[in-house]
Design a protein around this motif. Structure first.
Motif, PDB file in Angstrom:
ATOM      1  N   ASN A 252       0.695  -1.134  -0.114  1.00 32.46           N
ATOM      2  CA  ASN A 252      -0.085  -0.102  -0.227  1.00 32.46           C
ATOM      3  C   ASN A 252       0.897   1.268   0.092  1.00 32.46           C
ATOM      4  N   PRO A 253       0.851   2.061  -1.107  1.00 29.71           N
ATOM      5  CA  PRO A 253       1.624   3.164  -1.068  1.00 29.71           C
ATOM      6  C   PRO A 253       1.807   4.171  -0.124  1.00 29.71           C
ATOM      7  N   ILE A 254       0.563   4.257   0.575  1.00 37.01           N
ATOM      8  CA  ILE A 254       0.402   5.208   1.689  1.00 37.01           C
ATOM      9  C   ILE A 254       0.979   4.500   3.208  1.00 37.01           C
ATOM     10  N   SER A 255       1.273   3.288   3.045  1.00 32.37           N
ATOM     11  CA  SER A 255       1.551   2.944   4.434  1.00 32.37           C
ATOM     12  C   SER A 255       2.869   3.321   4.853  1.00 32.37           C
ATOM     13  N   ARG A 256       3.090   3.533   6.226  1.00 35.21           N
ATOM     14  CA  ARG A 256       4.161   4.057   6.669  1.00 35.21           C
ATOM     15  C   ARG A 256       4.648   2.848   7.875  1.00 35.21           C
ATOM     16  N   LYS A 257       5.859   2.849   8.436  1.00 32.91           N
ATOM     17  CA  LYS A 257       6.105   2.101   9.297  1.00 32.91           C
ATOM     18  C   LYS A 257       5.162   2.050  10.371  1.00 32.91           C
ATOM     19  N   LYS A 258       4.592   0.828  10.943  1.00 35.19           N
ATOM     20  CA  LYS A 258       3.614   0.760  11.997  1.00 35.19           C
ATOM     21  C   LYS A 258       4.397   0.721  13.337  1.00 35.19           C
ATOM     22  N   THR A 259       3.538   1.192  14.321  1.00 30.16           N
ATOM     23  CA  THR A 259       3.991   0.874  15.607  1.00 30.16           C
ATOM     24  C   THR A 259       3.734  -0.581  15.993  1.00 30.16           C
ATOM     25  N   GLN A 260       4.243  -1.047  16.937  1.00 28.11           N
ATOM     26  CA  GLN A 260       3.993  -2.395  17.511  1.00 28.11           C
ATOM     27  C   GLN A 260       2.534  -2.648  17.651  1.00 28.11           C
ATOM     28  N   MET A 261       1.849  -1.521  18.236  1.00 27.81           N
ATOM     29  CA  MET A 261       0.429  -1.922  18.428  1.00 27.81           C
ATOM     30  C   MET A 261      -0.327  -1.952  17.241  1.00 27.81           C
ATOM     31  N   GLU A 262       0.127  -1.322  16.315  1.00 26.96           N
ATOM     32  CA  GLU A 262      -0.706  -1.110  14.962  1.00 26.96           C
ATOM     33  C   GLU A 262      -0.318  -2.453  14.049  1.00 26.96           C
ATOM     34  N   SER A 263       0.599  -3.161  14.330  1.00 29.02           N
ATOM     35  CA  SER A 263       1.031  -4.287  13.519  1.00 29.02           C
ATOM     36  C   SER A 263       0.296  -5.420  14.271  1.00 29.02           C
ATOM     37  N   TRP A 264       0.441  -5.425  15.626  1.00 31.00           N
ATOM     38  CA  TRP A 264      -0.406  -6.451  16.253  1.00 31.00           C
ATOM     39  C   TRP A 264      -1.870  -6.407  16.184  1.00 31.00           C
ATOM     40  N   ILE A 265      -2.508  -5.265  15.972  1.00 29.50           N
ATOM     41  CA  ILE A 265      -4.008  -5.109  15.759  1.00 29.50           C
ATOM     42  C   ILE A 265      -3.889  -5.707  14.271  1.00 29.50           C
ATOM     43  N   GLN A 266      -3.246  -5.319  13.069  1.00 28.57           N
ATOM     44  CA  GLN A 266      -3.546  -5.845  11.889  1.00 28.57           C
ATOM     45  C   GLN A 266      -3.195  -7.325  11.512  1.00 28.57           C
ATOM     46  N   ALA A 267      -2.319  -7.773  12.344  1.00 27.73           N
ATOM     47  CA  ALA A 267      -1.852  -9.262  12.294  1.00 27.73           C
ATOM     48  C   ALA A 267      -1.593  -9.897  13.579  1.00 27.73           C
ATOM     49  N   GLY A 268      -2.398 -10.103  14.222  1.00 21.27           N
ATOM     50  CA  GLY A 268      -1.978 -10.734  15.533  1.00 21.27           C
ATOM     51  C   GLY A 268      -3.094 -10.974  16.474  1.00 21.27           C
ATOM     52  N   ALA A 269      -3.735  -9.721  17.026  1.00 22.67           N
ATOM     53  CA  ALA A 269      -4.906  -9.946  17.908  1.00 22.67           C
ATOM     54  C   ALA A 269      -6.146 -10.563  17.139  1.00 22.67           C
ATOM     55  N   LEU A 270      -6.831 -11.382  18.009  1.00 25.76           N
ATOM     56  CA  LEU A 270      -7.925 -12.081  17.351  1.00 25.76           C
ATOM     57  C   LEU A 270      -9.302 -11.365  17.553  1.00 25.76           C
ATOM     58  N   LEU A 271     -10.029 -11.428  16.551  1.00 23.49           N
ATOM     59  CA  LEU A 271     -11.500 -10.654  16.702  1.00 23.49           C
ATOM     60  C   LEU A 271     -12.297 -11.323  17.592  1.00 23.49           C
ATOM     61  N   LYS A 272     -12.887 -10.382  18.437  1.00 24.77           N
ATOM     62  CA  LYS A 272     -13.892 -10.951  19.422  1.00 24.77           C
ATOM     63  C   LYS A 272     -15.428 -10.140  19.367  1.00 24.77           C
ATOM     64  N   GLY A 273     -15.529  -9.290  18.619  1.00 21.09           N
ATOM     65  CA  GLY A 273     -16.763  -8.683  18.243  1.00 21.09           C
ATOM     66  C   GLY A 273     -16.747  -7.823  17.164  1.00 21.09           C
ATOM     67  N   LYS A 274     -17.927  -7.067  17.096  1.00 18.57           N
ATOM     68  CA  LYS A 274     -18.161  -6.028  15.758  1.00 18.57           C
ATOM     69  C   LYS A 274     -18.941  -4.890  16.420  1.00 18.57           C
ATOM     70  N   ILE A 275     -18.637  -3.647  15.702  1.00 19.08           N
ATOM     71  CA  ILE A 275     -19.147  -2.316  16.241  1.00 19.08           C
ATOM     72  C   ILE A 275     -19.565  -1.890  14.817  1.00 19.08           C
ATOM     73  N   ILE A 276     -20.823  -1.481  14.693  1.00 19.68           N
ATOM     74  CA  ILE A 276     -21.515  -0.729  13.526  1.00 19.68           C
ATOM     75  C   ILE A 276     -21.623   0.602  13.543  1.00 19.68           C
ATOM     76  N   VAL A 277     -21.077   1.297  12.644  1.00 16.47           N
ATOM     77  CA  VAL A 277     -21.102   2.783  12.894  1.00 16.47           C
ATOM     78  C   VAL A 277     -22.395   3.534  11.916  1.00 16.47           C
ATOM     79  N   ASN A 278     -22.686   4.768  12.506  1.00 21.03           N
ATOM     80  CA  ASN A 278     -23.761   5.173  11.660  1.00 21.03           C
ATOM     81  C   ASN A 278     -23.049   5.781  10.121  1.00 21.03           C
ATOM     82  N   ALA A 279     -23.919   6.383   9.222  1.00 21.89           N
ATOM     83  CA  ALA A 279     -23.458   6.630   7.994  1.00 21.89           C
ATOM     84  C   ALA A 279     -22.494   7.773   7.966  1.00 21.89           C
TER      85      ALA A 279
END
Ligand code: GLU
Length: 355
Positions: A252-279
């Protein structure tokens, strides 16, 4: 700072046409890694092959998870012995890291794996990584080693993830039906997924569809992914030299170096639920604005979640907008809902875009 390469070797690459173990490829990989480490690269290998080898040694070929676990535990030490002996010819020490999906989902073990692999690279050691098949059961398992390799590459901010197998090119349809080669992919979107069948190859767990899923995860997070013909000599060196010998999926051309937290959220932490936001919020999130979300913009929260769990943030059509690391539990969230005053429930620091 050296560049990091994560090289994934599929089971087929390590077996010959009669499905007997063939160490020639490991020799070729060692030769290329030896060259690259003298040229400013740290290399990590994610190697499959434990199950295939174990099945041959045990002469037991059924495909159940239990048989895979048993045969992997037999094949893995054999595989490591070959890696050790061949890499020693180049004066390279190898290490073994057997990891599970669960190890990546926990923030503390995630940090530990990251520090150990980094340190090993700095010491000139080449980590040989595989899934810990004895521990990985049907409930918690990587879909295949392509996914494990993508997670490792993201965790270490790798420059490239090289997927070595017998799949070299992405085609617009099956080559026998006139499918055309796609050399470069700038973005892995629905159109790209339409090109591939969900049908699996008979060996190993990885196939083109799964390669696309892993490449999508890695490229979103800022890692280039390249496919390569695993049995070819100097395949790794040629890919590093940008010779066009397999489909390249660009980060992704706009990607920058991720923090450890961001990398972990993207490829590590397991999904536990869902939030639906308004329009209104979904519009802002579509535009990739850095915003915090007030309870008032949330239509619904599903799943039993606690502080520190990962949730998907979707629009009302179910399109995934990003992932959020919950700072409250679902019980607290319900209390907010009945309160007059709006609270910030999704802080921008804990939200990451997934595409
Ligand atoms: N851990 C498995 C093995 O070593 C990997 C299976 C795969 O991804 O194909 O055989």
């Amino acid at each position: 700072m050296k560049n990091i390469l994560v090289i994934k070797i599929g089971s087929q690459v390590l077996m010959d046409e009669k499905w007997q173990f063939d160490s020639k490829v490991i020799q070729q990989v060692a030769e290329d890694i030896d060259f690259l480490r003298k040229n400013w690269y740290y290399c990590l290998v994610v190697s499959s092959g434990a199950c295939a080898l174990g099945k041959n040694l045990l002469k037991h070929h059924d495909q159940s998870t239990l048989t895979n676990q048993v045969t992997a535990s037999i094949g893995q030490p054999f595989l490591m012995k070959v890696y050790q002996e061949i890499f020693a010819q180049y004066d390279i020490t190898v290490s073994q890291a057997l990891l599970t999906r669960f190890d990546f989902s926990n923030k503390s073990t995630y940090g530990s794996i990251q520090s150990v692999l980094q340190k090993q690279c700095e010491l000139g050691i080449v980590p040989i990584i595989n899934e810990n098949d004895v521990v990985a059961n049907d409930e918690i398992i990587f879909s295949d080693n392509d996914q494990l390799a993508a997670f490792v590459a993201i965790m270490l901010w790798a420059k490239k993830l090289i997927l070595l197998s017998n799949i070299t090119w992405l085609y617009t349809s099956h080559p026998d039906e006139g499918g055309k080669i796609i050399h470069n992919v700038e973005k892995i979107d629905d159109k790209i997924f339409e090109y591939v069948s969900k049908k699996k190859s008979s060996f190993g767990r990885g196939w083109m569809y799964s390669k696309l899923i892993s490449a999508q995860t890695a490229t979103y997070a800022g890692v280039d992914v390249v496919l390569g013909e695993g049995k070819k000599r100097h395949i790794i060196r040629n890919i590093v030299d940008d010779k066009k010998i397999g489909t390249v999926f660009y980060k992704n051309p706009i990607s920058r170096k991720k923090t450890q937290m961001e990398s972990w959220i993207q490829a590590g932490a397991l999904l536990k639920g869902k939030i639906i936001v308004n329009a209104c919020l979904s519009d802002l999130l579509q535009q990739k604005k850095r915003i915090s979300i007030l309870e008032i913009g949330i239509v619904e929260a599903t799943g039993e979640f606690e502080t520190g769990d990962l949730l998907e943030v979707c629009d009302s059509e179910g399109e995934i907008l990003g992932k959020w690391l919950a700072r409250i539990s679902n019980k607290e969230f319900k209390k907010y809902k009945t309160n007059e005053k709006s609270q910030v429930v999704i802080h921008a620091n804990y939200f990451v875009y997934t595409n």
